[in-house]
Design an enzyme around this catalytic site. Structure first.
Site, PDB file in Angstrom:
ATOM      1  N   CYS A 167      -0.454 -23.837  -5.076  1.00 28.83           N
ATOM      2  CA  CYS A 167      -0.399 -24.065  -3.629  1.00 28.83           C
ATOM      3  C   CYS A 167       0.350 -25.327  -3.224  1.00 28.83           C
ATOM      4  CB  CYS A 167      -1.819 -24.099  -3.052  1.00 28.83           C
ATOM      5  SG  CYS A 167      -2.570 -22.466  -2.960  1.00 28.83           S
ATOM      6  N   ASP A 168       1.221 -25.826  -4.086  1.00 30.66           N
ATOM      7  CA  ASP A 168       1.990 -27.009  -3.694  1.00 30.66           C
ATOM      8  C   ASP A 168       3.456 -26.865  -4.108  1.00 30.66           C
ATOM      9  OD1 ASP A 168       2.256 -29.430  -2.462  1.00 30.66           O
ATOM     10  OD2 ASP A 168       1.494 -30.635  -4.126  1.00 30.66           O
ATOM     11  N   PRO A 169       4.118 -25.772  -3.667  1.00 32.83           N
ATOM     12  CA  PRO A 169       5.497 -25.545  -4.106  1.00 32.83           C
ATOM     13  C   PRO A 169       6.537 -26.261  -3.254  1.00 32.83           C
ATOM     14  CG  PRO A 169       4.787 -23.694  -2.792  1.00 32.83           C
ATOM     15  CD  PRO A 169       3.619 -24.652  -2.848  1.00 32.83           C
TER      16      PRO A 169
ATOM     17  N   ASN B 157       8.303 -30.125  -6.697  1.00 32.39           N
ATOM     18  CA  ASN B 157       7.465 -29.502  -7.727  1.00 32.39           C
ATOM     19  C   ASN B 157       8.076 -28.233  -8.311  1.00 32.39           C
ATOM     20  OD1 ASN B 157       5.472 -31.422  -7.565  1.00 32.39           O
ATOM     21  ND2 ASN B 157       4.183 -30.254  -6.150  1.00 32.39           N
TER      22      ASN B 157
END
Length: 467
Positions: A251-253, A257
């Site tokens: 959930c942190d694209p 990242n």
């Protein structure tokens, strides 16, 4: 005009208010009051700037547009300075905002993108103190609620309470990295850093070093001979598989990242997925409703869009919910989101509506299941990447989503059926649906290829020669 200025001020105030969920506990010994003061002062200055700078200028004039751009830039720089000064979760929100090319003014995204790769480092003490902030956050958000009664922020507190301890547990991050690498092992283009467990603890994580260009850096890909459309398509495959099939979602694209690199030996382009601290586990019932909602959106089946949006907590705001999920206008949703690319006028409409509907957006975010919040954030980041690569609303992305939704729903239906005949029927229907998608994809490829043009030209000549 004053109302429009107030909407711009409200947008800036809400954006700045979001940062309050990363503020420090009001304890002078921890210097939390300094961070609180920075956030409140930044919010006040941005609001005042919008209200005063645009007040006496005719709306729609060249001067108005020029001054608005200048206010956007000043406000974005103030937010960036706030992020760098307060660090912690402020940086994470700043990274998210910097990826929203399709939603926020260019001045904001261009200024905040620096946080993807040049974010200031925080000490362990600063990070751990975030966990002790909850009371301070709630007090501050209640104050913001009094100042801006149209906006609801309390869902941010709940999510921060749940997610921050997980992100700070490096053993949890290592387990997530290994799980997703195994889960998506059939995608040979995906690379996840190896974890060195013998040198890792809850406070220290040692992993394989990997490097590459950021996934939204189109120029880097062109310089290195990487196919932009292939990267966008493969990224969509990864996330469709995670969301619809497995229910285990990175959930942190943000672009810092997700890296891309061309393998010198094979010539294949790899996607490198970093930072595995934050994952969302989707319940089976939620995942099925979400699958069916996307199937309805792709088919432009408005009755089912309403049905499954409401099952996911959208209520009467289901049109707004559909627009938020797809980043398309309501007209495009009704027409079919795979029918046409995003136009410049639609982009302007989406950006304008984001400011006009902020109270409804915050109400919706407060009502949907908590699982949905991180998915919305993930959607926003992925749409931002597609926007930077100029691959938004491509047909291939919707075809990949359709495949995953069909597979997920069929697997679920087979698991609930005790009849051998019924399971065979479900499998046959699945196979036929996937075959139809493959056939349509082949048609699109032929249509856009040189070979397809030759075939069409040949058929046309044959047709004319017969008459």
């Amino acid at each position: 005009m004053a109302r429009r200025a107030l909407k711009l001020a409200s947008l800036a105030a809400a954006t700045s208010g979001i940062y309050l969920y990363g503020n420090k506990f009001l304890d002078p010994n921890d210097f939390g009051v300094v961070r609180v003061g920075r956030a409140i002062a930044t919010t006040a200055v941005i609001t005042y700037d919008y209200l005063t700078s645009l007040r006496s200028v005719p709306y729609g004039s060249e001067e108005y547009d020029f001054l608005k751009s200048q206010v956007h830039l000043r406000s974005a720089e103030r937010l960036r300075e706030l992020c760098c000064a307060n660090r912690g979760t402020f940086i994470k929100v700043g990274q998210h905002l910097g990826a929203l090319d399709y939603l926020l003014p260019e001045e904001y995204t261009r200024t905040l993108k620096v946080l993807h790769s040049q974010a200031p480092q925080s000490t362990r003490q600063e990070i751990e103190q975030v966990i002790r902030e909850d009371l301070g956050k709630e007090v501050l958000l209640l104050v913001v609620k009094k100042i801006f009664p149209d906006f609801e922020f309390m869902w941010l507190v709940e999510e921060a309470k749940k997610n921050l301890p997980l992100e700070l547990d490096f053993l949890n991050e290592g387990r997530n990295a290994e799980k997703v690498a195994h889960m998506l092992r059939n995608f040979d283009f995906l690379k996840v850093p190896r974890i060195y467990w013998e040198l890792s603890t809850r406070r220290v994580l040692l992993m394989e070093f990997m490097e590459g260009g950021q996934v939204n850096d189109r120029a880097y890909m062109e310089r290195n001979g990487i196919n932009v459309n292939e990267i966008s398509r493969n990224l969509g495959k990864l996330y469709s598989e995670m969301i619809f099939v497995n229910g285990f979602v990175h959930c942190d694209p943000h672009p810092g990242n997700v890296l891309v690199k061309k393998c010198p030996a094979s010539g294949k382009a790899h996607i490198i997925l970093l930072d595995h601290g934050l994952y969302q586990v989707l319940s089976e019932s939620f995942r099925m409703d979400y699958c069916r909602l996307w199937q309805a959106l792709i088919k432009a089946d408005m009755k089912r869009v309403q049905k499954y949006s409401q099952r996911l907590g959208a209520g009467d705001l289901y049109p707004l919910f559909a627009c938020m999920l797809t980043a398309r206008s309501w007209e495009s949703v009704n027409r079919g989101i795979d029918r046409s690319p995003v136009s410049a006028s639609e982009d302007v409409e989406i950006r304008s509506n984001a400011a006009a509907y902020l109270p409804q957006i915050t109400q919706l975010l407060n009502n949907v299941p908590r699982q949905m919040l991180l998915l919305l954030k993930t959607n926003d980041l992925l749409r931002g990447i597609e926007s930077a690569l100029h691959t938004r609303a491509s047909a291939s992305s919707f075809l990949n989503m359709s495949r995953c939704c069909i597979r997920a729903v069929s697997t679920y239906q087979r698991s609930k059926s005790h009849s051998l005949y019924r399971r065979a029927q479900i499998s046959l229907t699945e196979a036929l649906s996937l075959w139809q998608i493959n056939l349509y994809e082949l048609f699109l490829w032929l249509k856009g290829s040189q070979l397809g043009n030759w075939v069409i030209a040949l058929l046309s000549r044959m047709h004319h020669s017969m008459y």
